[in-house]
Design a protein around this motif. Structure first.
Motif, short mmCIF file in Angstrom:
data_model
loop_
_atom_site.label_atom_id
_atom_site.label_comp_id
_atom_site.label_asym_id
_atom_site.label_seq_id
_atom_site.Cartn_x
_atom_site.Cartn_y
_atom_site.Cartn_z
N ALA A 125 0.81 -1.21 0.00
CA ALA A 125 0.00 0.00 0.00
C ALA A 125 0.85 1.27 0.00
O ALA A 125 0.49 2.27 -0.64
CB ALA A 125 -0.93 0.01 1.21
N ASN A 126 1.98 1.23 0.69
CA ASN A 126 2.78 2.45 0.87
C ASN A 126 4.03 2.51 -0.01
O ASN A 126 4.48 3.60 -0.35
CB ASN A 126 3.19 2.58 2.33
CG ASN A 126 2.03 2.91 3.25
OD1 ASN A 126 1.67 4.07 3.40
ND2 ASN A 126 1.44 1.90 3.86
N LYS A 127 4.61 1.35 -0.32
CA LYS A 127 5.84 1.33 -1.12
C LYS A 127 5.71 0.32 -2.27
O LYS A 127 6.52 -0.58 -2.44
CB LYS A 127 7.04 0.93 -0.24
CG LYS A 127 7.20 1.75 1.01
CD LYS A 127 7.60 3.20 0.71
CE LYS A 127 7.80 3.97 2.02
NZ LYS A 127 8.10 5.40 1.76
N PRO A 128 4.67 0.49 -3.11
CA PRO A 128 4.41 -0.53 -4.13
C PRO A 128 5.49 -0.62 -5.21
O PRO A 128 5.66 -1.67 -5.82
CB PRO A 128 3.07 -0.08 -4.74
CG PRO A 128 3.05 1.41 -4.50
CD PRO A 128 3.72 1.61 -3.18
N ASN A 129 6.21 0.47 -5.45
CA ASN A 129 7.19 0.48 -6.54
C ASN A 129 8.61 0.25 -6.06
O ASN A 129 9.53 0.24 -6.87
CB ASN A 129 7.11 1.82 -7.28
CG ASN A 129 5.75 2.05 -7.92
OD1 ASN A 129 5.18 1.13 -8.51
ND2 ASN A 129 5.23 3.26 -7.80
N SER A 130 8.78 0.08 -4.75
CA SER A 130 10.12 -0.13 -4.23
C SER A 130 10.61 -1.55 -4.56
O SER A 130 9.87 -2.52 -4.42
CB SER A 130 10.14 0.08 -2.71
OG SER A 130 11.42 -0.24 -2.19
N LYS A 131 11.86 -1.64 -4.96
CA LYS A 131 12.47 -2.93 -5.26
C LYS A 131 13.32 -3.43 -4.10
O LYS A 131 14.01 -4.44 -4.22
CB LYS A 131 13.33 -2.81 -6.52
CG LYS A 131 12.54 -2.48 -7.78
CD LYS A 131 13.45 -2.39 -9.00
CE LYS A 131 12.64 -2.06 -10.25
NZ LYS A 131 13.52 -1.95 -11.46
N ASN A 132 13.25 -2.73 -2.97
CA ASN A 132 14.15 -3.05 -1.87
C ASN A 132 13.49 -3.89 -0.77
O ASN A 132 14.04 -4.02 0.32
CB ASN A 132 14.72 -1.76 -1.26
CG ASN A 132 15.84 -1.21 -2.12
OD1 ASN A 132 15.83 -1.35 -3.33
ND2 ASN A 132 16.82 -0.60 -1.49
N TRP A 133 12.32 -4.40 -1.03
CA TRP A 133 11.72 -5.36 -0.11
C TRP A 133 11.10 -6.50 -0.91
O TRP A 133 10.71 -6.35 -2.07
CB TRP A 133 10.65 -4.70 0.77
CG TRP A 133 9.44 -4.20 0.03
CD1 TRP A 133 9.28 -2.98 -0.55
CD2 TRP A 133 8.21 -4.90 -0.21
NE1 TRP A 133 8.05 -2.87 -1.15
CE2 TRP A 133 7.36 -4.04 -0.95
CE3 TRP A 133 7.76 -6.18 0.13
CZ2 TRP A 133 6.08 -4.41 -1.34
CZ3 TRP A 133 6.49 -6.56 -0.27
CH2 TRP A 133 5.66 -5.68 -1.00
N ARG A 134 11.05 -7.67 -0.25
CA ARG A 134 10.45 -8.83 -0.90
C ARG A 134 9.85 -9.75 0.16
O ARG A 134 10.48 -10.00 1.19
CB ARG A 134 11.50 -9.59 -1.71
CG ARG A 134 10.96 -10.92 -2.29
CD ARG A 134 11.97 -11.58 -3.17
NE ARG A 134 11.63 -12.98 -3.41
CZ ARG A 134 12.34 -13.80 -4.17
NH1 ARG A 134 13.40 -13.36 -4.82
NH2 ARG A 134 11.98 -15.06 -4.31
N PHE A 135 8.67 -10.22 -0.12
CA PHE A 135 8.00 -11.17 0.76
C PHE A 135 7.78 -12.48 0.02
O PHE A 135 7.24 -12.49 -1.09
CB PHE A 135 6.66 -10.61 1.24
CG PHE A 135 5.81 -11.61 1.97
CD1 PHE A 135 6.30 -12.29 3.08
CD2 PHE A 135 4.51 -11.89 1.54
CE1 PHE A 135 5.52 -13.21 3.76
CE2 PHE A 135 3.72 -12.81 2.22
CZ PHE A 135 4.22 -13.47 3.34
N ASP A 136 8.19 -13.59 0.63
CA ASP A 136 7.96 -14.92 0.07
C ASP A 136 7.01 -15.69 0.99
O ASP A 136 7.29 -15.85 2.18
CB ASP A 136 9.27 -15.70 -0.06
CG ASP A 136 10.03 -15.35 -1.33
OD1 ASP A 136 9.40 -14.84 -2.28
OD2 ASP A 136 11.25 -15.59 -1.38
N PHE A 137 5.91 -16.14 0.42
CA PHE A 137 4.93 -16.92 1.15
C PHE A 137 5.01 -18.35 0.64
O PHE A 137 4.56 -18.66 -0.46
CB PHE A 137 3.54 -16.33 0.92
CG PHE A 137 2.45 -16.96 1.76
CD1 PHE A 137 2.73 -17.58 2.97
CD2 PHE A 137 1.13 -16.91 1.33
CE1 PHE A 137 1.72 -18.14 3.74
CE2 PHE A 137 0.11 -17.47 2.08
CZ PHE A 137 0.42 -18.08 3.30
N PHE A 138 5.61 -19.22 1.45
CA PHE A 138 5.87 -20.59 1.01
C PHE A 138 4.77 -21.52 1.52
O PHE A 138 4.81 -21.99 2.66
CB PHE A 138 7.23 -21.07 1.54
CG PHE A 138 8.39 -20.29 0.98
CD1 PHE A 138 8.72 -20.38 -0.37
CD2 PHE A 138 9.15 -19.48 1.79
CE1 PHE A 138 9.79 -19.67 -0.89
CE2 PHE A 138 10.22 -18.76 1.29
CZ PHE A 138 10.54 -18.86 -0.06
#
Length: 390
Positions: free
Chosen positions: A233-246
């Protein structure tokens, strides 16, 4: 053309093999006094294979819960493998043995003692390592479970120091009561995301993951999904975070996929991709010196410090220049390679080849003799003899 492809393949293989850094039996440990906690702490440490023999300063990777030998050994193996494949740079790797992990890592329940432990990391440990080892100032924290909560809080508390974090099945909504997604750490994340300018946020590298199976991750996933939604919602275009849901993985199996995924994500801007190399070597769309200069500039911008590119990036581009008769450029690149690897016989041999192409036989012989002095086997005697006959 076929000879070129064969030569290219051999150069790439040679560069990859030379990149392997950590021997798993090359382990050491030391103790350090924690002023804020008034106790001695045990630290495991592993250095790059060529540490002290190359002109490099290294990133630091810190793992918490190193008393868990399977976690520590798997992290060590993962770093070793990803270094060997040139997906991450050579790094100094340490593991911190927890004395009382609940008091030290659980910010939600034991805020005071957790912050004392964090102060030990930031002040005592970092200062000690900076004085004793060749660090470049880029630190990556890795934590699992409560450790994931702790490293997230470390980034939020000292964002200028801890810019790179890997949180694996982090206890972000701990304690998980009645599946209510509410915690001090999530509130702190929400405030940080909402109040940090994009220019500052872009300097952070935050990887977090969770599984959905088992009692623990069935609860922890709610906190991770909440943080994911806040970031989207706040940083949609940032490439500096990633979430993996396994999906299908539980609290104990999530590290098996999260560790390589997280490390590759953190060091993605350093990785010298095959496509970048092929753009020069096969398609001739770029100049090697310009590519290396641009890549180095991007690395400094992304990590706030220079992280040396892998050996084969220099070696294969020097070979490319030689193949195309550009000896001046080949010599410049080889000197850069020798500056980084002053004890590498292959770099001296490469310089001898460059000088031979330039017609400087006298100095070519000197470099081959230097190469032989650096080699543990007799590899260059015949080449030296042939040059002397010239």
């Amino acid at each position: 053309m076929r000879k070129f492809f064969i030569a290219l393949l051999l150069v790439c293989i040679y560069g990859t093999l030379s990149a392997q850094q950590i021997k798993l039996d090359n382990k050491n440990k030391f103790t350090i006094y924690s002023k804020s906690e008034n106790l001695e702490r045990t630290i495991y440490i592993q250095l790059p294979k060529d540490y002290g023999r190359v002109n490099k300063h290294y990133p630091l990777i810190i793992l918490f819960d190193a008393q868990n030998q399977t976690l520590y050994n798997y992290t060590s193996s993962t770093i070793d493998r990803l270094t060997w494949t040139n997906d991450i740079p050579e790094a100094i790797f340490i593991g911190i043995v927890q004395d009382d992990r609940s008091k030290e890592l659980n910010f939600e329940i034991n805020e005071t003692t957790s912050l004392q432990f964090l102060d030990f990391i930031k002040n005592d440990l970092i200062n000690y390592l900076s004085e004793k080892y060749l660090l470049n100032g880029f630190y990556t924290l890795i934590g699992h479970s409560l450790g994931g909560q702790f490293v997230t809080n470390a980034m939020l508390t000292y964002p200028e120091t801890f810019k790179s974090v890997i949180s694996i099945s982090g206890a972000l909504n701990y304690p998980n009561k009645d599946n209510v997604v509410k915690s001090k750490i999530i509130g702190k994340i929400n405030y940080y995301i909402a109040n940090t300018p994009d220019s500052k946020f872009s300097r952070q590298k935050y990887y977090f993951s969770t599984g959905d199976d088992g009692f623990q991750d069935s609860g922890f996933k709610l906190g991770a999904l909440k943080v994911d939604s806040m970031l989207k919602a706040n940083k949609p275009n940032s490439k500096n975070w990633r979430f993996d849901f396994f999906k299908g993985l539980n609290h104990m199996t999530t590290p098996l996929t999260s560790l390589p995924s997280g490390l590759i994500f953190i060091f993605n801007d350093w990785h010298f991709s095959d496509s970048l190399a092929m753009d020069v070597l096969m398609y001739h769309n770029n100049d090697p010196l310009k590519v290396l200069k641009s890549k180095t500039k991007d690395i400094i911008k992304s990590f706030g410090t220079d992280i040396a590119l892998p050996y084969n990036a220099y070696y294969q581009f020097t070979d490319y220049y030689l193949t195309n008769g550009k000896t001046i450029e080949a010599e410049e690149l080889t000197r850069q390679l020798l500056n980084l690897y002053p004890d590498d016989d292959g770099a001296y041999s490469l310089m001898a080849e460059v000088l031979t192409k330039k017609g400087d036989i006298k100095n070519a012989i000197k470099y081959l003799e230097k190469a032989q002095s650096k080699s543990s086997v007799d590899k260059y005697t015949e080449k030296i003899r042939k040059l002397k006959n010239l």
